[in-house]
Design a protein around this motif. Sequence first.
Motif, short mmCIF file in Angstrom:
data_model
loop_
_atom_site.label_atom_id
_atom_site.label_comp_id
_atom_site.label_asym_id
_atom_site.label_seq_id
_atom_site.Cartn_x
_atom_site.Cartn_y
_atom_site.Cartn_z
N LEU A 19 -12.55 -32.39 -12.00
CA LEU A 19 -14.08 -32.83 -11.82
C LEU A 19 -15.22 -31.92 -12.16
CD1 LEU A 19 -13.64 -35.34 -8.69
CD2 LEU A 19 -14.06 -35.90 -11.15
N ASN A 20 -14.67 -30.74 -11.86
CA ASN A 20 -15.86 -29.58 -11.80
C ASN A 20 -16.01 -29.16 -13.42
OD1 ASN A 20 -16.61 -29.01 -9.25
ND2 ASN A 20 -14.78 -27.67 -8.96
N GLN A 21 -14.87 -29.32 -14.07
CA GLN A 21 -14.91 -29.03 -15.68
C GLN A 21 -15.95 -30.09 -16.18
OE1 GLN A 21 -10.93 -28.66 -16.81
NE2 GLN A 21 -10.82 -26.50 -16.50
N ALA A 22 -15.54 -31.24 -16.01
CA ALA A 22 -16.24 -32.50 -16.45
C ALA A 22 -17.85 -32.43 -16.10
CB ALA A 22 -15.79 -33.87 -15.92
N ALA A 23 -18.21 -31.96 -14.80
CA ALA A 23 -19.46 -31.89 -14.45
C ALA A 23 -20.09 -30.78 -15.14
CB ALA A 23 -19.56 -31.53 -12.91
N ASP A 24 -19.32 -29.64 -15.69
CA ASP A 24 -19.71 -28.44 -16.38
C ASP A 24 -20.06 -29.06 -17.79
OD1 ASP A 24 -19.86 -26.88 -14.17
OD2 ASP A 24 -18.11 -25.82 -14.75
N ARG A 29 -23.90 -30.73 -22.00
CA ARG A 29 -24.50 -31.67 -22.94
C ARG A 29 -25.85 -31.97 -22.47
NH1 ARG A 29 -25.49 -36.80 -23.31
NH2 ARG A 29 -24.97 -37.24 -21.23
N GLU A 30 -26.34 -31.98 -21.22
CA GLU A 30 -27.88 -32.31 -20.99
C GLU A 30 -28.62 -31.33 -21.41
OE1 GLU A 30 -29.10 -34.85 -19.18
OE2 GLU A 30 -27.48 -36.18 -18.81
N ARG A 31 -28.30 -30.21 -21.23
CA ARG A 31 -29.07 -29.01 -21.79
C ARG A 31 -29.22 -29.03 -23.29
NH1 ARG A 31 -26.09 -25.64 -17.81
NH2 ARG A 31 -24.79 -25.02 -19.88
N ASP A 37 -34.54 -32.37 -28.11
CA ASP A 37 -35.80 -33.12 -27.96
C ASP A 37 -36.97 -32.13 -28.16
OD1 ASP A 37 -34.29 -35.16 -27.45
OD2 ASP A 37 -34.28 -35.35 -25.45
N GLN A 38 -36.86 -30.97 -27.56
CA GLN A 38 -37.88 -30.10 -27.56
C GLN A 38 -37.89 -29.37 -28.75
OE1 GLN A 38 -36.62 -26.83 -24.96
NE2 GLN A 38 -37.57 -28.22 -22.93
N GLN A 39 -36.94 -29.16 -29.82
CA GLN A 39 -37.17 -28.99 -31.50
C GLN A 39 -37.72 -30.10 -31.81
OE1 GLN A 39 -33.28 -27.85 -32.23
NE2 GLN A 39 -33.51 -25.78 -31.25
N GLU A 40 -37.34 -31.30 -31.78
CA GLU A 40 -38.06 -32.53 -32.44
C GLU A 40 -39.37 -32.67 -32.20
OE1 GLU A 40 -35.46 -35.69 -31.33
OE2 GLU A 40 -33.85 -35.20 -32.77
N ASP A 41 -39.70 -32.52 -30.80
CA ASP A 41 -41.29 -32.51 -30.47
C ASP A 41 -42.03 -31.47 -31.22
OD1 ASP A 41 -40.66 -34.53 -29.01
OD2 ASP A 41 -40.59 -33.63 -27.16
N ALA A 42 -41.27 -30.18 -31.18
CA ALA A 42 -42.13 -29.15 -31.85
C ALA A 42 -42.48 -29.44 -33.29
CB ALA A 42 -41.40 -27.96 -31.66
N GLY A 43 -41.56 -29.95 -34.03
CA GLY A 43 -41.54 -30.48 -35.29
C GLY A 43 -42.57 -31.43 -35.53
N SER A 44 -42.49 -32.43 -34.64
CA SER A 44 -43.58 -33.25 -34.71
C SER A 44 -45.12 -32.75 -34.59
CB SER A 44 -43.47 -34.46 -33.59
OG SER A 44 -42.29 -35.16 -33.93
N MET A 45 -45.49 -31.86 -33.58
CA MET A 45 -46.40 -31.28 -33.29
C MET A 45 -47.02 -30.56 -34.66
SD MET A 45 -47.69 -32.32 -30.72
CE MET A 45 -49.02 -31.36 -30.20
#
Length: 84
Positions: A19-24, A29-31, A37-45
Amino acid sequence: MAGMIGSGQAFRQQGLSALNQAADMEDRRERTNQQIDQQEDAGSMQMAGMGAGLGASIGAGTAVGGPVGAALGLAGGLLADSLL
């Protein structure tokens, strides 16, 4: 009986470890998704800024042309970003 208890505790520890491995993995994946998303936003700007700058330079010949050109360039940059 002690052997069964020990086996149960080992089984429990293995489950908690999994369970700890799955949470890690989920956290990583979230990070990664946030970075994408941040890179896509920067490209749009960047695309919008380039369009606004181009429009302003084209319309710079008149007092109203600069701001209007910048607005049209911004719209064009955003449109180009959404198409690419």
